[in-house]
Motif scaffolding. Structure first.
Motif, PDB file in Angstrom:
ATOM      1  N   GLU A 184       0.850  -1.217   0.060  1.00  0.00           N
ATOM      2  CA  GLU A 184      -0.153   0.056  -0.110  1.00  0.00           C
ATOM      3  C   GLU A 184       0.867   1.019   0.058  1.00  0.00           C
ATOM      4  OE1 GLU A 184      -3.787  -0.348   2.769  1.00  0.00           O
ATOM      5  OE2 GLU A 184      -2.366  -1.718   3.532  1.00  0.00           O
ATOM      6  N   GLU A 185       0.602   2.130  -0.798  1.00  0.00           N
ATOM      7  CA  GLU A 185       1.348   3.347  -0.605  1.00  0.00           C
ATOM      8  C   GLU A 185       1.096   4.011   0.402  1.00  0.00           C
ATOM      9  OE1 GLU A 185       1.003   6.025  -4.283  1.00  0.00           O
ATOM     10  OE2 GLU A 185       0.803   4.158  -5.667  1.00  0.00           O
ATOM     11  N   VAL A 186       0.134   4.206   0.898  1.00  0.00           N
ATOM     12  CA  VAL A 186      -0.373   4.946   2.193  1.00  0.00           C
ATOM     13  C   VAL A 186      -1.308   4.092   2.895  1.00  0.00           C
ATOM     14  CG1 VAL A 186      -1.525   6.839   3.204  1.00  0.00           C
ATOM     15  CG2 VAL A 186       0.084   7.174   1.156  1.00  0.00           C
ATOM     16  N   GLN A 187      -0.784   3.717   4.297  1.00  0.00           N
ATOM     17  CA  GLN A 187      -1.809   3.100   5.177  1.00  0.00           C
ATOM     18  C   GLN A 187      -2.917   3.981   5.589  1.00  0.00           C
ATOM     19  OE1 GLN A 187      -1.374   0.111   7.077  1.00  0.00           O
ATOM     20  NE2 GLN A 187       0.244  -0.856   5.748  1.00  0.00           N
ATOM     21  N   LYS A 188      -4.086   3.159   5.797  1.00  0.00           N
ATOM     22  CA  LYS A 188      -5.630   3.997   5.909  1.00  0.00           C
ATOM     23  C   LYS A 188      -5.963   3.354   7.249  1.00  0.00           C
ATOM     24  CE  LYS A 188      -6.485   5.189   1.516  1.00  0.00           C
ATOM     25  NZ  LYS A 188      -5.393   4.537   0.690  1.00  0.00           N
ATOM     26  N   GLU A 193       3.192  -8.442   9.272  1.00  0.00           N
ATOM     27  CA  GLU A 193       4.500  -7.426   9.206  1.00  0.00           C
ATOM     28  C   GLU A 193       4.691  -6.614  10.159  1.00  0.00           C
ATOM     29  OE1 GLU A 193       3.784  -6.154   4.917  1.00  0.00           O
ATOM     30  OE2 GLU A 193       4.304  -8.097   4.148  1.00  0.00           O
ATOM     31  N   PHE A 194       4.076  -6.620  11.234  1.00  0.00           N
ATOM     32  CA  PHE A 194       4.249  -5.622  12.367  1.00  0.00           C
ATOM     33  C   PHE A 194       5.138  -6.027  13.283  1.00  0.00           C
ATOM     34  CE2 PHE A 194       3.260  -4.426  16.664  1.00  0.00           C
ATOM     35  CZ  PHE A 194       3.684  -3.110  16.570  1.00  0.00           C
ATOM     36  N   CYS A 195       6.194  -5.346  13.404  1.00  0.00           N
ATOM     37  CA  CYS A 195       7.460  -5.738  14.464  1.00  0.00           C
ATOM     38  C   CYS A 195       7.202  -4.518  15.586  1.00  0.00           C
ATOM     39  CB  CYS A 195       8.671  -5.156  13.550  1.00  0.00           C
ATOM     40  SG  CYS A 195      10.120  -5.319  14.572  1.00  0.00           S
ATOM     41  N   GLN A 196       6.919  -5.239  16.857  1.00  0.00           N
ATOM     42  CA  GLN A 196       6.805  -4.467  17.937  1.00  0.00           C
ATOM     43  C   GLN A 196       8.247  -3.856  18.507  1.00  0.00           C
ATOM     44  OE1 GLN A 196       3.814  -5.332  21.062  1.00  0.00           O
ATOM     45  NE2 GLN A 196       5.599  -5.509  22.482  1.00  0.00           N
ATOM     46  N   THR A 197       8.457  -2.735  17.979  1.00  0.00           N
ATOM     47  CA  THR A 197       9.933  -2.138  18.542  1.00  0.00           C
ATOM     48  C   THR A 197       9.689  -1.619  20.065  1.00  0.00           C
ATOM     49  OG1 THR A 197       9.213   0.083  17.696  1.00  0.00           O
ATOM     50  CG2 THR A 197      10.135  -1.309  16.112  1.00  0.00           C
ATOM     51  N   GLU A 198      10.733  -1.338  20.496  1.00  0.00           N
ATOM     52  CA  GLU A 198      10.558  -0.779  21.717  1.00  0.00           C
ATOM     53  C   GLU A 198       9.685   0.608  21.890  1.00  0.00           C
ATOM     54  OE1 GLU A 198      11.182  -0.358  25.722  1.00  0.00           O
ATOM     55  OE2 GLU A 198      11.837  -2.029  24.366  1.00  0.00           O
ATOM     56  N   SER A 199       9.771   1.441  20.970  1.00  0.00           N
ATOM     57  CA  SER A 199       9.058   2.582  20.772  1.00  0.00           C
ATOM     58  C   SER A 199       7.366   2.041  20.723  1.00  0.00           C
ATOM     59  CB  SER A 199       9.386   3.495  19.427  1.00  0.00           C
ATOM     60  OG  SER A 199       8.412   4.367  19.389  1.00  0.00           O
ATOM     61  N   ALA A 200       7.209   1.147  19.724  1.00  0.00           N
ATOM     62  CA  ALA A 200       5.824   0.760  19.694  1.00  0.00           C
ATOM     63  C   ALA A 200       5.407   0.235  20.899  1.00  0.00           C
ATOM     64  CB  ALA A 200       5.587  -0.171  18.590  1.00  0.00           C
ATOM     65  N   ARG A 201       6.138  -0.506  21.755  1.00  0.00           N
ATOM     66  CA  ARG A 201       5.766  -1.127  23.076  1.00  0.00           C
ATOM     67  C   ARG A 201       5.314   0.061  24.082  1.00  0.00           C
ATOM     68  NH1 ARG A 201       7.625  -1.256  27.755  1.00  0.00           N
ATOM     69  NH2 ARG A 201       9.769  -0.929  26.998  1.00  0.00           N
ATOM     70  N   ARG A 202       6.152   0.983  24.038  1.00  0.00           N
ATOM     71  CA  ARG A 202       6.018   2.224  24.940  1.00  0.00           C
ATOM     72  C   ARG A 202       4.568   2.978  24.412  1.00  0.00           C
ATOM     73  NH1 ARG A 202      11.555   3.310  23.856  1.00  0.00           N
ATOM     74  NH2 ARG A 202      10.871   4.937  22.676  1.00  0.00           N
ATOM     75  N   VAL A 203       4.364   3.010  23.418  1.00  0.00           N
ATOM     76  CA  VAL A 203       2.958   3.619  22.917  1.00  0.00           C
ATOM     77  C   VAL A 203       1.798   2.614  23.406  1.00  0.00           C
ATOM     78  CG1 VAL A 203       1.508   4.197  20.987  1.00  0.00           C
ATOM     79  CG2 VAL A 203       3.996   4.889  20.927  1.00  0.00           C
ATOM     80  N   PHE A 214       8.457  10.333   9.159  1.00  0.00           N
ATOM     81  CA  PHE A 214       7.600   9.832   7.778  1.00  0.00           C
ATOM     82  C   PHE A 214       8.077   8.580   7.681  1.00  0.00           C
ATOM     83  CE2 PHE A 214       6.961   9.010   3.302  1.00  0.00           C
ATOM     84  CZ  PHE A 214       5.549   9.185   3.317  1.00  0.00           C
ATOM     85  N   GLY A 215       7.268   7.679   7.478  1.00  0.00           N
ATOM     86  CA  GLY A 215       7.568   5.996   7.117  1.00  0.00           C
ATOM     87  C   GLY A 215       7.974   5.279   8.290  1.00  0.00           C
ATOM     88  N   SER A 216       7.767   5.864   9.478  1.00  0.00           N
ATOM     89  CA  SER A 216       8.098   5.035  10.624  1.00  0.00           C
ATOM     90  C   SER A 216       7.408   3.965  11.123  1.00  0.00           C
ATOM     91  CB  SER A 216       8.644   5.794  11.713  1.00  0.00           C
ATOM     92  OG  SER A 216       7.431   6.662  12.201  1.00  0.00           O
ATOM     93  N   GLY A 217       5.922   4.058  10.623  1.00  0.00           N
ATOM     94  CA  GLY A 217       4.910   3.148  10.972  1.00  0.00           C
ATOM     95  C   GLY A 217       3.854   3.421  11.890  1.00  0.00           C
ATOM     96  N   LYS A 218       3.783   4.806  11.933  1.00  0.00           N
ATOM     97  CA  LYS A 218       2.664   5.222  13.092  1.00  0.00           C
ATOM     98  C   LYS A 218       1.510   4.751  12.515  1.00  0.00           C
ATOM     99  CE  LYS A 218       3.751   9.690  11.875  1.00  0.00           C
ATOM    100  NZ  LYS A 218       4.723   9.199  10.955  1.00  0.00           N
ATOM    101  N   THR A 219       1.099   4.885  11.487  1.00  0.00           N
ATOM    102  CA  THR A 219      -0.296   4.606  10.756  1.00  0.00           C
ATOM    103  C   THR A 219      -0.479   3.003  11.131  1.00  0.00           C
ATOM    104  OG1 THR A 219      -0.350   6.369   9.413  1.00  0.00           O
ATOM    105  CG2 THR A 219      -1.996   4.866   8.802  1.00  0.00           C
ATOM    106  N   HIS A 220       0.447   2.227  10.662  1.00  0.00           N
ATOM    107  CA  HIS A 220       0.543   0.890  10.964  1.00  0.00           C
ATOM    108  C   HIS A 220       0.178   0.581  12.265  1.00  0.00           C
ATOM    109  CE1 HIS A 220       2.485  -3.194   9.700  1.00  0.00           C
ATOM    110  NE2 HIS A 220       1.519  -3.193  10.132  1.00  0.00           N
TER     111      HIS A 220
END
Length: 117
Positions: A20-24, A37-47, A73-79
């Protein structure tokens, strides 16, 4: 020296597959792939931890609840937000998707537990 490996052999999945060009956030057509395809990074875990704290401190129907998510941009916020919407029921997703999220990722498991309590 031998031949260098082909680039596509270094990836678990084909890097030239359609993306997808842009996640919705509300889109569920690719929900299974979103979880895979999700990778739970330390940052995602904190969120997810912070979101769980907000839900605990401010139950639905009480004080407003806010969480500001900032990243490049492109870091996975919308994902991440898309998966949060599945886990919280804000976006209708098959039960198998919610189950996969809570089974594979501790942060989503904790968030679901907090919401159910």
């Amino acid at each position: 020296m031998g031949d260098a490996p082909r680039l596509d052999t270094l990836f678990h999945r084909d890097p030239t597959r359609d993306l997808e060009e842009v996640q919705k956030v509300g889109a569920t057509e690719q929900a299974e792939r979103d979880v895979e395809e999700f990778c739970q990074t330390e940052s995602a875990r904190r969120v997810l931890e912070r979101l769980s704290e907000i839900v605990t401190k401010h139950p639905a129907g009480h004080d407003p609840r806010f969480l500001y998510l900032h990243a490049t941009f492109g870091s996975g916020k919308t994902h991440l937000l898309k998966l949060i919407s599945y886990a919280t029921g804000q976006t209708s997703a098959p039960a198998s998707i919610v189950s996969a999220l809570t089974t594979r990722f501790e942060g989503f498991q904790h968030l679901r537990t907090v919401i159910e309590e």
